[in-house]
Scaffold this motif. Structure first.
Motif, PDB file in Angstrom:
ATOM      1  N   PHE A  76       0.716  -1.163   0.069  1.00  0.00           N
ATOM      2  CA  PHE A  76      -0.007  -0.017   0.065  1.00  0.00           C
ATOM      3  C   PHE A  76       0.734   1.288  -0.014  1.00  0.00           C
ATOM      4  O   PHE A  76       0.484   2.221  -0.798  1.00  0.00           O
ATOM      5  CB  PHE A  76      -0.886  -0.033   1.270  1.00  0.00           C
ATOM      6  CG  PHE A  76      -1.857   0.891   1.172  1.00  0.00           C
ATOM      7  CD1 PHE A  76      -3.443   0.960   0.758  1.00  0.00           C
ATOM      8  CD2 PHE A  76      -1.594   2.250   1.742  1.00  0.00           C
ATOM      9  CE1 PHE A  76      -3.945   1.927   0.705  1.00  0.00           C
ATOM     10  CE2 PHE A  76      -2.514   3.372   1.819  1.00  0.00           C
ATOM     11  CZ  PHE A  76      -3.768   3.007   1.396  1.00  0.00           C
ATOM     12  N   ILE A  77       2.008   1.305   0.772  1.00  0.00           N
ATOM     13  CA  ILE A  77       2.770   2.475   0.977  1.00  0.00           C
ATOM     14  C   ILE A  77       3.538   2.679  -0.275  1.00  0.00           C
ATOM     15  O   ILE A  77       3.639   3.774  -0.678  1.00  0.00           O
ATOM     16  CB  ILE A  77       3.811   2.172   2.091  1.00  0.00           C
ATOM     17  CG1 ILE A  77       3.062   2.132   3.458  1.00  0.00           C
ATOM     18  CG2 ILE A  77       4.949   3.118   2.255  1.00  0.00           C
ATOM     19  CD1 ILE A  77       3.659   1.799   4.775  1.00  0.00           C
ATOM     20  N   LYS A 104       1.460   3.807  -3.146  1.00  0.00           N
ATOM     21  CA  LYS A 104       0.822   5.198  -2.945  1.00  0.00           C
ATOM     22  C   LYS A 104       1.949   6.290  -3.067  1.00  0.00           C
ATOM     23  O   LYS A 104       1.766   7.391  -3.814  1.00  0.00           O
ATOM     24  CB  LYS A 104       0.426   5.543  -1.324  1.00  0.00           C
ATOM     25  CG  LYS A 104      -0.342   6.384  -1.043  1.00  0.00           C
ATOM     26  CD  LYS A 104      -1.830   6.209  -1.639  1.00  0.00           C
ATOM     27  CE  LYS A 104      -2.164   7.709  -2.006  1.00  0.00           C
ATOM     28  NZ  LYS A 104      -3.256   7.847  -3.043  1.00  0.00           N
ATOM     29  N   MET A 105       3.313   6.031  -2.769  1.00  0.00           N
ATOM     30  CA  MET A 105       4.276   6.781  -3.229  1.00  0.00           C
ATOM     31  C   MET A 105       4.519   7.020  -4.423  1.00  0.00           C
ATOM     32  O   MET A 105       4.870   8.026  -4.946  1.00  0.00           O
ATOM     33  CB  MET A 105       5.617   6.315  -2.111  1.00  0.00           C
ATOM     34  CG  MET A 105       5.353   6.591  -0.781  1.00  0.00           C
ATOM     35  SD  MET A 105       6.890   5.949   0.239  1.00  0.00           S
ATOM     36  CE  MET A 105       6.283   6.599   1.734  1.00  0.00           C
ATOM     37  N   ASN A 157       1.778   8.883  -6.259  1.00  0.00           N
ATOM     38  CA  ASN A 157       1.836  10.204  -5.836  1.00  0.00           C
ATOM     39  C   ASN A 157       2.888  10.952  -6.541  1.00  0.00           C
ATOM     40  O   ASN A 157       2.482  11.911  -7.115  1.00  0.00           O
ATOM     41  CB  ASN A 157       2.053  10.238  -4.427  1.00  0.00           C
ATOM     42  CG  ASN A 157       1.172  10.322  -3.115  1.00  0.00           C
ATOM     43  OD1 ASN A 157      -0.317  10.272  -3.705  1.00  0.00           O
ATOM     44  ND2 ASN A 157       1.470  10.154  -2.176  1.00  0.00           N
ATOM     45  N   LEU A 166      10.405   2.945   3.768  1.00  0.00           N
ATOM     46  CA  LEU A 166      10.587   3.609   2.496  1.00  0.00           C
ATOM     47  C   LEU A 166       9.685   4.987   2.767  1.00  0.00           C
ATOM     48  O   LEU A 166       8.772   5.179   3.208  1.00  0.00           O
ATOM     49  CB  LEU A 166       9.699   2.896   1.329  1.00  0.00           C
ATOM     50  CG  LEU A 166       9.615   3.239  -0.039  1.00  0.00           C
ATOM     51  CD1 LEU A 166      11.105   3.262  -0.571  1.00  0.00           C
ATOM     52  CD2 LEU A 166       8.663   2.528  -0.956  1.00  0.00           C
ATOM     53  N   MET A 167      10.564   6.068   2.162  1.00  0.00           N
ATOM     54  CA  MET A 167       9.977   7.358   2.246  1.00  0.00           C
ATOM     55  C   MET A 167       9.578   7.868   0.817  1.00  0.00           C
ATOM     56  O   MET A 167      10.282   7.671  -0.166  1.00  0.00           O
ATOM     57  CB  MET A 167      10.956   8.346   2.937  1.00  0.00           C
ATOM     58  CG  MET A 167      11.533   7.941   4.476  1.00  0.00           C
ATOM     59  SD  MET A 167      10.013   8.355   5.404  1.00  0.00           S
ATOM     60  CE  MET A 167      10.470   7.214   6.788  1.00  0.00           C
ATOM     61  N   ALA A 168       8.733   8.724   0.903  1.00  0.00           N
ATOM     62  CA  ALA A 168       8.301   9.504  -0.519  1.00  0.00           C
ATOM     63  C   ALA A 168       9.381  10.179  -1.079  1.00  0.00           C
ATOM     64  O   ALA A 168       9.577   9.933  -2.507  1.00  0.00           O
ATOM     65  CB  ALA A 168       7.176  10.644  -0.033  1.00  0.00           C
ATOM     66  N   ARG A 172      10.865   9.436  -5.064  1.00  0.00           N
ATOM     67  CA  ARG A 172      10.978  10.480  -6.244  1.00  0.00           C
ATOM     68  C   ARG A 172      12.359  10.711  -6.638  1.00  0.00           C
ATOM     69  O   ARG A 172      12.455  10.657  -7.851  1.00  0.00           O
ATOM     70  CB  ARG A 172      10.438  11.881  -5.501  1.00  0.00           C
ATOM     71  CG  ARG A 172       8.931  12.083  -5.553  1.00  0.00           C
ATOM     72  CD  ARG A 172       8.681  13.478  -5.524  1.00  0.00           C
ATOM     73  NE  ARG A 172       8.876  13.795  -3.937  1.00  0.00           N
ATOM     74  CZ  ARG A 172       7.925  13.922  -2.865  1.00  0.00           C
ATOM     75  NH1 ARG A 172       6.732  13.536  -3.371  1.00  0.00           N
ATOM     76  NH2 ARG A 172       8.476  14.022  -1.555  1.00  0.00           N
TER      77      ARG A 172
END
Lengths: 361, 139
Positions: B16-17, B20-21, B24, B118-120, B124
């Motif tokens: 999910f995460i 989503k990232m 996004n 994991l970070m957005a 990116r």
């Protein structure tokens, strides 16, 4: 009274053997042999012989040579040489080659023999205790390694998931989406909680003592039937319970419940989503002092080549995320405490049956 | 769109995460999810994906039951070079074990490694780096 210490005496003179046995048989279990094959036969039959006496001068092999030949095959018994000749060379030889614990001079006196046996027995006990402790320590170390590894994944995994979710939440504005994520976060946290609870089960099984009491299986199952009724209703799984206990059964409630709970929750958890007639069946029969517990399900089954590993700590045979890798290992530990056995039969995509047998205490 | 994604992880929340990232970053990205690495392998072997896709970024969890991340990579490295070249595997792990991390580095098919969470921002910069490296059009 403790069992008598087993000792063996090897001497080619029958008279010596007879005298030895007559003197010591009241306090010790004495085996005698007139030749090496005879001595070997006793050693094979009684691996718990603690002290071996041997005469030095025998036809064929000397006592030292005999001791040397059994050093690697029978390392545990303490070796005592009986000899009339004590020049320094033979002493050096017997210590270095025969690994002798003591010498007894011929002709021997009773007090000397008894003190030799008692001293040797102390050494024997210390050595065997050391071997047992060493084995326990090795096992504990290897489990500690597994734990360290598992902590990094099974505890850090859910936590980093939650952290990632918080990070994602910053860019999230849709409430429905947020709720979906909260549901998954809850699932991860519940898994972490289960992990910690199972870890506690693990610890108490390893360290806890047994508390034996009367077991009424019907009463026991009634207690947690309600929990499984909920599963059964929401997931549409037919739950059948048959209990046949007409005689008393004594055991420890806690490990017994742990076994039942783990097997049942697995049976409900690993159901086959594509099967219409989902079922879990619990059969308990107590007969002639043995309880036979069978838990059968119509679940996903276990691949043949995983069957041997399912009882290993942290082994998981399914990609469903529900498993912690503790459950069946704890079942096995609990059975070890109750002197029970477990068998498993499984057909992939058809179902699994666990059969547990536990003797009454 | 010339970039798409595969997520291989046994935890739904992590899917999910990551999804989503990714979305996004760009809502048009196509993301495939696999809870079971062997199914992901089957999918990759079939070699059927949308026309125009030049690079498929794979987020690969390491610690999974049945087929773990290491086993997945070992099987992946046996595939045709032409198939392998389309995939850019990023190992994603919660592990802090040095032996695991070293082992991940030893596979040539694994291009990068990210330690969870994991970070957005990670996603990116990763996408931008890959786009630059493979000259991808991201729109």
């Amino acid at each position: 009274m403790a069992e008598k210490i087993k000792i063996l005496y090897l001497d080619d003179e029958m008279d010596n053997l007879t005298g030895f046995k007559a003197t010591l048989r009241l306090d010790y279990q004495v085996f005698t042999a007139v030749n090496i094959p005879g001595a070997m036969e006793h050693l094979e039959k009684h691996p718990d012989i603690r002290v071996i006496f041997s005469d030095q001068r025998m036809p064929g092999k000397t006592g030292v040579e005999f001791f040397e030949s059994i050093r690697s095959t029978h390392p545990l018994p303490m070796r005592i040489l009986i000899t009339a000749y004590t020049d320094i060379d033979s002493v050096i030889d017997s210590i270095n080659r025969g690994n002798i614990f003591r010498f007894v001079k011929k002709p021997w006196v009773e007090a000397e023999i008894i003190s030799a046996i008692e001293e040797a027995n102390k050494f024997y006990q210390a050595n065997s205790m050391l071997a047992i402790k060493n084995e326990e320590l090795q096992r504990a170390y290897s489990e500690l390694d597994k734990f360290a590894y598992s902590v990094s994944h099974d505890i850090r995994g859910p936590l980093s998931g939650i952290l990632g979710a918080i990070n994602v939440a910053r860019d999230m504005h849709d409430l429905a989406e947020m709720k979906e994520m909260l549901f998954l976060m809850e699932k991860s946290l519940k898994k972490l909680d289960t992990y910690i609870l199972s870890m506690h089960d693990y610890y108490s099984l390893q360290r806890g003592e047994l508390h034996i009491g009367d077991i009424d299986f019907k009463k026991m199952i009634d207690e947690f039937k309600d929990i499984y009724k909920v599963f059964s209703n929401t997931a549409n799984i037919d739950f059948k319970v048959n209990i046949n206990q007409r005689e008393p059964f004594r055991s420890d409630t806690i490990p017994l419940k742990l076994i039942l709970n783990n097997l049942l929750s697995n049976a409900f958890k690993y159901q086959n989503k594509n099967t219409d007639a989902k079922m879990v069946e619990l059969n308990i029969e107590v007969h002639k002092g043995v309880a036979t517990i069978q838990v059968a399900d119509s679940g996903i089954g276990i691949l043949g080549n995983h069957l041997g590993e399912i009882f290993n700590l942290f082994y998981r045979a399914s990609s469903q995320e529900a498993g912690s890798g503790f459950g069946l290992y704890n079942v096995k530990s609990a059975l070890l405490k109750l002197n029970g056995q477990i068998e498993v039969n499984s057909v992939l995509n058809k179902g699994t049956t666990f059969k547990v047998t536990i003797p009454t205490k | 769109m010339e970039l798409s994604f595969i997520i291989i992880d046994d935890t739904e929340l992590d899917h999910f995460i990551a999804r989503k990232m990714i979305t996004n970053a760009n809502n048009a990205y196509k993301v495939q999810s696999f809870l079971d690495a062997s199914q992901a392998l089957d999918y990759i072997m079939a070699d059927e994906h949308e026309a125009g896709i030049k690079v498929i970024l794979v987020f690969l969890d390491i610690y999974m039951p049945l087929m773990n991340g290491f086993e997945f990579v070992e099987e992946f490295e046996k595939l045709d070079k032409a198939i392998q070249d389309k995939y850019y595997i990023v190992a994603l792990t919660s592990s802090i074990e040095i032996s695991d991390l070293n082992r991940i580095r030893s596979y040539t098919a694994v291009k990068e490694k990210i330690t969870k969470p994991l970070m957005a921002e990670d996603v990116r910069t990763l996408i931008n780096r890959i786009a630059a490296r493979f000259n991808l059009k991201l729109n």
